[in-house]
Design an enzyme around this catalytic site. Structure first.
Site, PDB file in Angstrom:
ATOM      1  N   SER A  22       0.956  -1.349   0.108  1.00 50.08           N
ATOM      2  CA  SER A  22       0.057  -0.227   0.146  1.00 50.08           C
ATOM      3  C   SER A  22       0.903   1.180  -0.049  1.00 50.08           C
ATOM      4  O   SER A  22       1.733   1.303   0.747  1.00 50.08           O
ATOM      5  CB  SER A  22      -1.076  -0.005   1.433  1.00 50.08           C
ATOM      6  OG  SER A  22      -1.654   1.306   1.250  1.00 50.08           O
ATOM      7  N   PHE A  88      -8.684   4.940 -16.153  1.00 52.62           N
ATOM      8  CA  PHE A  88      -7.041   4.688 -15.966  1.00 52.62           C
ATOM      9  C   PHE A  88      -6.767   5.195 -14.786  1.00 52.62           C
ATOM     10  O   PHE A  88      -6.843   6.215 -14.499  1.00 52.62           O
ATOM     11  CB  PHE A  88      -6.163   5.488 -17.214  1.00 52.62           C
ATOM     12  CG  PHE A  88      -4.980   5.098 -17.100  1.00 52.62           C
ATOM     13  CD1 PHE A  88      -4.418   3.888 -17.304  1.00 52.62           C
ATOM     14  CD2 PHE A  88      -3.852   5.964 -16.681  1.00 52.62           C
ATOM     15  CE1 PHE A  88      -3.085   3.428 -17.125  1.00 52.62           C
ATOM     16  CE2 PHE A  88      -2.610   5.862 -16.944  1.00 52.62           C
ATOM     17  CZ  PHE A  88      -2.114   4.547 -16.876  1.00 52.62           C
ATOM     18  N   GLN A 158      -3.650   2.276 -28.814  1.00 53.52           N
ATOM     19  CA  GLN A 158      -3.438   1.230 -27.836  1.00 53.52           C
ATOM     20  C   GLN A 158      -3.897  -0.001 -27.774  1.00 53.52           C
ATOM     21  O   GLN A 158      -3.320  -1.096 -26.886  1.00 53.52           O
ATOM     22  CB  GLN A 158      -3.914   2.139 -26.540  1.00 53.52           C
ATOM     23  CG  GLN A 158      -3.377   3.388 -25.941  1.00 53.52           C
ATOM     24  CD  GLN A 158      -4.038   4.611 -26.476  1.00 53.52           C
ATOM     25  OE1 GLN A 158      -4.571   4.527 -27.436  1.00 53.52           O
ATOM     26  NE2 GLN A 158      -3.991   5.672 -25.601  1.00 53.52           N
ATOM     27  N   GLN A 159      -4.662  -0.306 -28.700  1.00 54.20           N
ATOM     28  CA  GLN A 159      -5.212  -1.731 -28.902  1.00 54.20           C
ATOM     29  C   GLN A 159      -4.477  -2.327 -29.860  1.00 54.20           C
ATOM     30  O   GLN A 159      -4.786  -3.713 -29.873  1.00 54.20           O
ATOM     31  CB  GLN A 159      -6.644  -1.637 -29.380  1.00 54.20           C
ATOM     32  CG  GLN A 159      -7.670  -0.999 -28.163  1.00 54.20           C
ATOM     33  CD  GLN A 159      -7.933  -1.911 -27.077  1.00 54.20           C
ATOM     34  OE1 GLN A 159      -6.987  -2.564 -26.545  1.00 54.20           O
ATOM     35  NE2 GLN A 159      -9.067  -2.181 -26.615  1.00 54.20           N
ATOM     36  N   LEU A 210       5.936  11.334 -34.526  1.00 52.73           N
ATOM     37  CA  LEU A 210       6.953  11.127 -34.193  1.00 52.73           C
ATOM     38  C   LEU A 210       7.765  11.869 -32.900  1.00 52.73           C
ATOM     39  O   LEU A 210       8.861  12.228 -32.807  1.00 52.73           O
ATOM     40  CB  LEU A 210       7.963  11.565 -35.259  1.00 52.73           C
ATOM     41  CG  LEU A 210       7.945  10.999 -36.535  1.00 52.73           C
ATOM     42  CD1 LEU A 210       8.579  11.626 -37.955  1.00 52.73           C
ATOM     43  CD2 LEU A 210       7.932   9.474 -36.516  1.00 52.73           C
ATOM     44  N   PRO A 212       8.582  14.830 -30.531  1.00 60.98           N
ATOM     45  CA  PRO A 212       9.215  16.152 -30.897  1.00 60.98           C
ATOM     46  C   PRO A 212       9.742  16.420 -32.081  1.00 60.98           C
ATOM     47  O   PRO A 212       9.864  17.587 -32.867  1.00 60.98           O
ATOM     48  CB  PRO A 212      10.423  16.297 -29.983  1.00 60.98           C
ATOM     49  CG  PRO A 212      10.313  15.092 -29.039  1.00 60.98           C
ATOM     50  CD  PRO A 212       9.651  14.149 -29.406  1.00 60.98           C
ATOM     51  N   ASP A 243      -3.803  12.588 -29.566  1.00 62.35           N
ATOM     52  CA  ASP A 243      -5.153  12.778 -29.390  1.00 62.35           C
ATOM     53  C   ASP A 243      -5.449  14.333 -30.349  1.00 62.35           C
ATOM     54  O   ASP A 243      -6.298  14.514 -31.064  1.00 62.35           O
ATOM     55  CB  ASP A 243      -6.156  12.879 -28.434  1.00 62.35           C
ATOM     56  CG  ASP A 243      -5.805  11.301 -27.836  1.00 62.35           C
ATOM     57  OD1 ASP A 243      -5.419  10.389 -28.632  1.00 62.35           O
ATOM     58  OD2 ASP A 243      -6.011  11.286 -26.542  1.00 62.35           O
TER      59      ASP A 243
END
Length: 311
Positions: A22, A88, A158-159, A210, A212, A243
């Site tokens: 924890s 998330f 991500q998938q 890509l 930066p 995004d």
């Protein structure tokens, strides 16, 4: 959440077969997010009226109101009252090590949404972006776009780790646009067993972010084009930058601006997100936006964007 110590100091090598830990954290930040919502907010701030199609839970009311206030049509969102919206959860230590969990929640019901029914209620679509979602929903949405004759953009991101090579091939074949980052670019090739040339035969335009270095634009019919990002005023948080690029690029594309200009708009919107903490906390002022476009890419680009996108 932020843990001020080092997670690695709490791990005992001889006890790794059973762990019960924890962490007392110093900070808890709750931020709006989700790939679809991030992109939709960017489109809304650039003057479009995007429709968000996905599944959310009983806790969606406040978020839905925020999205609508930012120009997003949420009539395509399926609300599942017995589940929570996907989230998330992440704890970061002082060395930026992370322990995280992703709860899909209502996202697992996204395949129940029928695109044709949504469009019957909300009007026709110029373009559908199929982003990371429940894999069954992504495959269904791709098949629906083909059946309805609607141009679509494939953005598995991500998938990719979850999808099989056959499923990835199904998602990208016939796409007007394919989005990946540099790592996903290589992973997609590896998982599908296709060459770059094979993939470019299957899609209209392949855009690879890509970091930066900006973005690379590739197509079978034209030369490869590299777009560098504008100068950033400061760097706060890279989360959501990809995004924002998609939102800016798609907004300009739908307004029929040239491909290179569309990528420049995407790079500038991504830079705005990089300069704040959070994926939707940036502001977009037309005069400042056009001024930064002029500085980075010249007055002709700014004039095109000002007359077609921000007018």
């Amino acid at each position: 959440m932020t843990f001020p110590g080092r997670m690695t100091e709490q791990l005992l090598p001889e006890e790794l077969h059973h762990i019960s830990l924890s962490f007392l954290v110093d900070h808890l930040d709750i931020r709006r997010g989700g790939v679809g919502a991030n992109i939709a907010v960017g489109l809304g701030r650039l003057g479009l009226r995007p429709r968000l199609v996905g599944a959310a839970g009983a806790d969606f009311s406040e978020y839905g109101a925020w999205l609508r206030a930012n120009g997003v049509d949420t009539r395509g969102v399926l609300v599942v009252p017995e589940l929570y919206t996907a989230r998330f959860l992440c704890t970061t230590d002082r060395d930026h090590n992370q322990i995280a969990s992703f709860y899909p929640g209502a996202m697992s019901r996204a395949a129940e949404i029928e695109l044709a029914e949504v469009l019957a209620r909300t009007g026709p679509a110029d373009l559908v972006l199929i982003g990371p979602d429940d894999p069954a929903a992504m495959l269904r949405r791709t098949a629906e776009c083909r059946a309805l004759g609607i141009p679509f953009a494939a953005d598995p991101s991500q998938q990719l780790a979850r999808l099989t090579g056959e499923e990835i091939n199904e998602l990208l074949t016939g796409a007007a646009y394919l989005f990946t980052n540099a790592y996903e670019h290589k992973l997609l090739i590896q998982k599908t067993g296709l060459t770059e040339r094979d993939i470019l035969r299957r899609v209209g335009t392949w855009l690879t972010t890509l970091g930066p270095s900006g973005v690379r634009i590739e197509s079978e019919s034209g030369p490869t084009v590299d777009i560098t990002p504008p100068r950033e005023r400061h760097r706060a948080d890279p989360t959501g930058v990809g995004d924002a690029f998609r939102a800016g690029f798609l907004a300009a594309t739908v307004r029929q601006l040239p491909l290179e200009v569309s990528a420049q708009v995407g790079c500038l919107l991504a830079t705005l997100v990089l300069e704040v903490t959070g994926t939707q906390e940036y502001t977009l002022e037309a005069e400042d936006f056009l001024g930064r476009l002029t500085e980075a890419y010249g007055p002709q680009t700014a004039r095109q964007v000002g007359s077609h996108l921000l007018a």
